[in-house]
Design a protein around this motif. Structure first.
Motif, PDB file in Angstrom:
ATOM      1  N   ILE A  62      52.809  64.436  73.584  1.00  0.00           N
ATOM      2  CA  ILE A  62      51.958  65.228  74.483  1.00  0.00           C
ATOM      3  C   ILE A  62      52.038  64.692  75.903  1.00  0.00           C
ATOM      4  O   ILE A  62      51.760  65.411  76.861  1.00  0.00           O
ATOM      5  CB  ILE A  62      50.499  65.234  73.978  1.00  0.00           C
ATOM      6  CG1 ILE A  62      49.673  66.303  74.712  1.00  0.00           C
ATOM      7  CG2 ILE A  62      49.859  63.857  74.130  1.00  0.00           C
ATOM      8  CD1 ILE A  62      48.292  66.485  74.155  1.00  0.00           C
ATOM      9  N   PHE A  63      52.403  63.419  76.073  1.00  0.00           N
ATOM     10  CA  PHE A  63      52.526  62.841  77.407  1.00  0.00           C
ATOM     11  C   PHE A  63      53.669  63.460  78.206  1.00  0.00           C
ATOM     12  O   PHE A  63      53.710  63.338  79.424  1.00  0.00           O
ATOM     13  CB  PHE A  63      52.715  61.323  77.300  1.00  0.00           C
ATOM     14  CG  PHE A  63      51.508  60.607  76.784  1.00  0.00           C
ATOM     15  CD1 PHE A  63      50.439  60.310  77.611  1.00  0.00           C
ATOM     16  CD2 PHE A  63      51.426  60.246  75.451  1.00  0.00           C
ATOM     17  CE1 PHE A  63      49.321  59.658  77.129  1.00  0.00           C
ATOM     18  CE2 PHE A  63      50.313  59.592  74.966  1.00  0.00           C
ATOM     19  CZ  PHE A  63      49.246  59.299  75.795  1.00  0.00           C
ATOM     20  N   ASN A  64      54.605  64.121  77.533  1.00  0.00           N
ATOM     21  CA  ASN A  64      55.679  64.827  78.238  1.00  0.00           C
ATOM     22  C   ASN A  64      55.188  66.114  78.874  1.00  0.00           C
ATOM     23  O   ASN A  64      55.675  66.530  79.928  1.00  0.00           O
ATOM     24  CB  ASN A  64      56.820  65.170  77.260  1.00  0.00           C
ATOM     25  CG  ASN A  64      57.554  63.941  76.783  1.00  0.00           C
ATOM     26  OD1 ASN A  64      57.872  63.062  77.565  1.00  0.00           O
ATOM     27  ND2 ASN A  64      57.809  63.860  75.492  1.00  0.00           N
ATOM     28  N   CYS A 335      51.191  62.324  64.369  1.00  0.00           N
ATOM     29  CA  CYS A 335      52.258  61.331  64.607  1.00  0.00           C
ATOM     30  C   CYS A 335      53.244  61.804  65.670  1.00  0.00           C
ATOM     31  O   CYS A 335      53.627  61.045  66.569  1.00  0.00           O
ATOM     32  CB  CYS A 335      52.996  61.032  63.302  1.00  0.00           C
ATOM     33  SG  CYS A 335      52.034  60.108  62.096  1.00  0.00           S
ATOM     34  N   LEU A 336      53.669  63.054  65.592  1.00  0.00           N
ATOM     35  CA  LEU A 336      54.690  63.570  66.499  1.00  0.00           C
ATOM     36  C   LEU A 336      54.163  63.804  67.912  1.00  0.00           C
ATOM     37  O   LEU A 336      54.833  63.484  68.896  1.00  0.00           O
ATOM     38  CB  LEU A 336      55.276  64.869  65.943  1.00  0.00           C
ATOM     39  CG  LEU A 336      56.153  64.748  64.695  1.00  0.00           C
ATOM     40  CD1 LEU A 336      56.534  66.121  64.178  1.00  0.00           C
ATOM     41  CD2 LEU A 336      57.402  63.928  64.992  1.00  0.00           C
ATOM     42  N   PHE A 337      52.953  64.351  68.016  1.00  0.00           N
ATOM     43  CA  PHE A 337      52.442  64.769  69.323  1.00  0.00           C
ATOM     44  C   PHE A 337      51.599  63.712  70.029  1.00  0.00           C
ATOM     45  O   PHE A 337      51.565  63.666  71.258  1.00  0.00           O
ATOM     46  CB  PHE A 337      51.629  66.051  69.181  1.00  0.00           C
ATOM     47  CG  PHE A 337      52.442  67.256  68.805  1.00  0.00           C
ATOM     48  CD1 PHE A 337      53.260  67.884  69.727  1.00  0.00           C
ATOM     49  CD2 PHE A 337      52.410  67.753  67.508  1.00  0.00           C
ATOM     50  CE1 PHE A 337      54.020  68.989  69.375  1.00  0.00           C
ATOM     51  CE2 PHE A 337      53.169  68.852  67.147  1.00  0.00           C
ATOM     52  CZ  PHE A 337      53.984  69.473  68.085  1.00  0.00           C
ATOM     53  N   PHE A 338      50.905  62.859  69.280  1.00  0.00           N
ATOM     54  CA  PHE A 338      49.951  61.948  69.908  1.00  0.00           C
ATOM     55  C   PHE A 338      50.277  60.470  69.714  1.00  0.00           C
ATOM     56  O   PHE A 338      49.845  59.645  70.521  1.00  0.00           O
ATOM     57  CB  PHE A 338      48.537  62.225  69.380  1.00  0.00           C
ATOM     58  CG  PHE A 338      48.043  63.611  69.669  1.00  0.00           C
ATOM     59  CD1 PHE A 338      47.503  63.915  70.899  1.00  0.00           C
ATOM     60  CD2 PHE A 338      48.142  64.614  68.709  1.00  0.00           C
ATOM     61  CE1 PHE A 338      47.055  65.190  71.183  1.00  0.00           C
ATOM     62  CE2 PHE A 338      47.691  65.890  68.969  1.00  0.00           C
ATOM     63  CZ  PHE A 338      47.157  66.187  70.215  1.00  0.00           C
ATOM     64  N   ALA A 339      50.980  60.112  68.651  1.00  0.00           N
ATOM     65  CA  ALA A 339      51.240  58.695  68.380  1.00  0.00           C
ATOM     66  C   ALA A 339      52.515  58.193  69.043  1.00  0.00           C
ATOM     67  O   ALA A 339      52.823  57.010  68.946  1.00  0.00           O
ATOM     68  CB  ALA A 339      51.326  58.458  66.871  1.00  0.00           C
ATOM     69  N   THR A 340      53.243  59.065  69.735  1.00  0.00           N
ATOM     70  CA  THR A 340      54.476  58.662  70.414  1.00  0.00           C
ATOM     71  C   THR A 340      54.270  58.671  71.924  1.00  0.00           C
ATOM     72  O   THR A 340      53.324  59.263  72.435  1.00  0.00           O
ATOM     73  CB  THR A 340      55.623  59.608  70.046  1.00  0.00           C
ATOM     74  OG1 THR A 340      55.224  60.976  70.320  1.00  0.00           O
ATOM     75  CG2 THR A 340      55.972  59.493  68.577  1.00  0.00           C
ATOM     76  N   ASN A 341      55.170  58.012  72.622  1.00  0.00           N
ATOM     77  CA  ASN A 341      55.092  57.918  74.075  1.00  0.00           C
ATOM     78  C   ASN A 341      55.985  58.968  74.728  1.00  0.00           C
ATOM     79  O   ASN A 341      56.799  59.606  74.067  1.00  0.00           O
ATOM     80  CB  ASN A 341      55.515  56.518  74.540  1.00  0.00           C
ATOM     81  CG  ASN A 341      54.510  55.461  74.135  1.00  0.00           C
ATOM     82  OD1 ASN A 341      54.111  55.375  72.972  1.00  0.00           O
ATOM     83  ND2 ASN A 341      54.109  54.648  75.079  1.00  0.00           N
ATOM     84  N   PHE A 343      58.935  60.719  76.584  1.00  0.00           N
ATOM     85  CA  PHE A 343      60.370  60.506  76.402  1.00  0.00           C
ATOM     86  C   PHE A 343      61.006  59.897  77.639  1.00  0.00           C
ATOM     87  O   PHE A 343      61.930  59.112  77.565  1.00  0.00           O
ATOM     88  CB  PHE A 343      61.052  61.833  76.067  1.00  0.00           C
ATOM     89  CG  PHE A 343      62.441  61.664  75.534  1.00  0.00           C
ATOM     90  CD1 PHE A 343      62.662  61.079  74.301  1.00  0.00           C
ATOM     91  CD2 PHE A 343      63.540  62.090  76.259  1.00  0.00           C
ATOM     92  CE1 PHE A 343      63.938  60.909  73.801  1.00  0.00           C
ATOM     93  CE2 PHE A 343      64.821  61.934  75.768  1.00  0.00           C
ATOM     94  CZ  PHE A 343      65.022  61.344  74.528  1.00  0.00           C
ATOM     95  N   THR A 344      60.498  60.278  78.821  1.00  0.00           N
ATOM     96  CA  THR A 344      60.985  59.710  80.073  1.00  0.00           C
ATOM     97  C   THR A 344      60.021  58.642  80.536  1.00  0.00           C
ATOM     98  O   THR A 344      58.823  58.736  80.292  1.00  0.00           O
ATOM     99  CB  THR A 344      61.099  60.790  81.165  1.00  0.00           C
ATOM    100  OG1 THR A 344      59.822  61.437  81.314  1.00  0.00           O
ATOM    101  CG2 THR A 344      62.140  61.814  80.789  1.00  0.00           C
ATOM    102  N   LYS A 345      60.550  57.646  81.237  1.00  0.00           N
ATOM    103  CA  LYS A 345      59.710  56.557  81.700  1.00  0.00           C
ATOM    104  C   LYS A 345      58.816  57.016  82.835  1.00  0.00           C
ATOM    105  O   LYS A 345      59.165  57.893  83.610  1.00  0.00           O
ATOM    106  CB  LYS A 345      60.572  55.379  82.169  1.00  0.00           C
ATOM    107  CG  LYS A 345      61.369  54.757  81.031  1.00  0.00           C
ATOM    108  CD  LYS A 345      62.158  53.574  81.545  1.00  0.00           C
ATOM    109  CE  LYS A 345      62.941  52.933  80.403  1.00  0.00           C
ATOM    110  NZ  LYS A 345      63.729  51.771  80.886  1.00  0.00           N
ATOM    111  N   ILE A 346      57.659  56.384  82.936  1.00  0.00           N
ATOM    112  CA  ILE A 346      56.712  56.705  84.007  1.00  0.00           C
ATOM    113  C   ILE A 346      57.259  56.161  85.326  1.00  0.00           C
ATOM    114  O   ILE A 346      57.567  54.969  85.434  1.00  0.00           O
ATOM    115  CB  ILE A 346      55.336  56.092  83.710  1.00  0.00           C
ATOM    116  CG1 ILE A 346      54.820  56.657  82.395  1.00  0.00           C
ATOM    117  CG2 ILE A 346      54.362  56.346  84.834  1.00  0.00           C
ATOM    118  CD1 ILE A 346      53.512  56.035  81.941  1.00  0.00           C
TER     119      ILE A 346
END
Length: 377
Positions: A62-64, A335-341, A343-346
């Motif tokens: 979701i951070f993407n 797991c897929l949407f919220f537990a991952t960071n 894909f691109t670095k901040i």
């Protein structure tokens, strides 16, 4: 080093806090539609994220899709990085070439003076990790002292070893030795210990009521089989690290309730669904004398929140294929949407090649300017 540890803790707390909010919302929406066992898996994701600095990038995170979350994470978790980038940009404009002249003109002093805001940010960056460490240590000592007090209190107990109780324990065939006691230190049945677990009943518990005794012991054995006391100790340790996050405290409270509900479900599966009314009555009788909060309940599971538990017990239904599929979909989605960071670095955290080159240019400029204290036209 302490600053790096504190920054990592903030990062973990922020990411896990997002997942915890999602789990809390899901609990409210699905209620009794899926077994609580699957909810515990969601809580496990939250507390694993809090305990381990895992950063698994994923295009589905979701951070993407929400850049504002990246901005919040940069400001809260990496304030120094934001200040460094701002300082780099300021110093990058110190030496400016004049059109038609290859010699740069010194337009400002070579070394940029930090602003009051930057000084304040650097001060907080040094003080906050020390405050965090002091409170973490204080909480850890508080729980250790309370554990010792409870351990010493349970030294004065009366062991129960009649034929009925021994036959009941032998049904579970556990490798760990389980013993059952009576004590004046508790007013409701509790489980204490991990390697040598104890089931401790109130001193005035009626042992002649075999039905109630079977119900209570079956429930407490569920805690022992699943190592719930070990889980509780790990969660308390995580709370000591993330004491500043109120969402994590709320998560701990809800996790404890879900653990109790899961044990109720396991008890009913063992006793049979037709026993739920008798089981609910046994819980009610066991909790009638439960008053106040004791240090025991930091480390032991007791018959808490009986009213809400009885309501769920009376609504208990066996696990269906539909509820299982729904639970698996929810777990995979979290797991897929919220537990991952992302894909691109901040950007604020990563130093780009341009900034590296600019830094080298500034060092060269400062070296040259140290040999000449005049401006060239």
């Amino acid at each position: 080093m302490l600053n790096n540890i504190f920054t990592t803790i903030l990062d973990m707390s922020f990411s896990a806090g997002i997942i915890a909010i999602v789990v809390i919302v899901l609990r409210l929406i699905i209620k009794n539609r899926i077994p609580k066992t699957f909810i515990l898996i969601l809580w496990a994701i939250v507390f694993i994220k809090l305990a381990l600095p895992l950063a698994i990038p994923s295009p589905t995170s979701i951070f993407n899709t929400l850049p504002v979350m990246q901005t919040i994470q940069k400001v809260i978790v990496h304030p120094r990085a934001a200040v460094d980038v701002s300082d780099n940009q300021t110093q990058n404009n110190i030496m400016k070439p004049v059109k038609g002249n290859t010699t740069p003109i010194l337009t400002q002093t070579v070394k940029a003076t930090p602003t009051a805001v930057q000084k304040s940010a650097l001060t907080l960056d040094n003080v906050l990790p020390i405050i965090w460490l002091c409170i973490t240590f204080s909480l850890l000592m508080f729980f250790i002292i309370n554990y010792i007090v409870v351990f010493l209190r349970f030294k004065k107990v009366i062991i129960l070893n009649n034929e009925l109780i021994q036959k009941f324990i032998n049904q579970y065939k556990l490798k760990r030795k389980v013993r059952i006691y009576k004590s004046t230190s508790v007013n409701t049945p509790v489980v204490f210990g991990v390697l040598r677990p104890k089931i401790i009943l109130p001193y005035n518990f009626n042992l002649e009521n075999e039905t109630a005794l079977k119900h209570i012991l079956t429930h407490e054995m569920q805690h022992i089989k699943r190592f719930d006391n070990l889980t509780n100790l790990i969660v308390l340790l995580i709370l000591c690290l993330h004491w500043f996050n109120p969402i994590i405290w709320l998560s701990k409270i809800l996790l404890s309730k879900d653990i109790e509900t899961t044990c109720d479900e396991g008890t009913l599966r063992r006793l049979g669904e037709e026993s739920k009314y008798e089981y609910a009555n046994s819980l009610l009788n066991a909790a009638q004398q439960n008053h106040g909060i004791s240090p025991i309940y930091f480390f032991a599971f007791g018959e808490s929140s009986v009213k809400s538990r009885i309501k769920r017990i009376l609504k208990y239904k066996k696990i269906t294929l539909t509820s299982t599929v729904l639970a698996i979909i929810l777990i995979c989605g979290v797991c897929l949407f919220f537990a991952t960071n992302a894909f691109t670095k901040i950007p604020a955290i990563t130093i780009s090649s341009e900034l590296k080159q600019a830094s080298r240019d500034r060092k060269s400029t400062r070296l040259n300017s140290s040999h000449a204290n005049i401006s060239y036209a």
